[in-house]
Design a protein around this motif. Structure first.
Motif: not given
Length: 99
Positions: A22-24, A27-37, A62-63, A67-70
């Motif tokens: 993935f590339q951030i 849009s920074a750390v969006s919910p879509e990025i978190t869901a994809a990870v 961002a890291g 890591s906290e959200r996933t």
């Protein structure tokens, strides 16, 4: 999970050979990025991400956020790369060195 220096070094050595999934960007750390990870952790234990220069957030921040959200472990932040690890529950593919 707290890693020993040998475990962290082992995971870093494995991460050298994988491409970022993935590339951030801006849009920074969006919910879509978190869901994809989170979804990627269903098939991968070790994931590498790239933070682009137009990202408004700091790479380390961002890291930590991802890591906290996933609910994964932050292995390292080096340059603009983030490496995350999340062990499979049933049958881990990556065998970490003993503590």
């Amino acid at each position: 999970m707290q890693f020993t220096s040998k475990q962290r070094a082992y995971l870093r050595s494995l991460a050298q050979n994988i491409d970022p999934l993935f590339q951030i960007g801006k849009s920074a750390v969006s919910p879509e990025i978190t869901a994809a990870v989170s979804e990627a952790f269903n098939t991968h234990e070790l994931i590498k991400l790239t933070v682009l220069k137009n990202c408004p957030e700091d790479v380390k921040t961002a890291g930590i956020m991802i890591s906290e959200r996933t609910r994964s472990d932050l292995v390292e932040v080096i340059g603009r790369k983030i490496v995350l690890y999340k062990q499979f529950h049933e049958d881990p593919v990556i065998k970490l060195p003993r503590k």
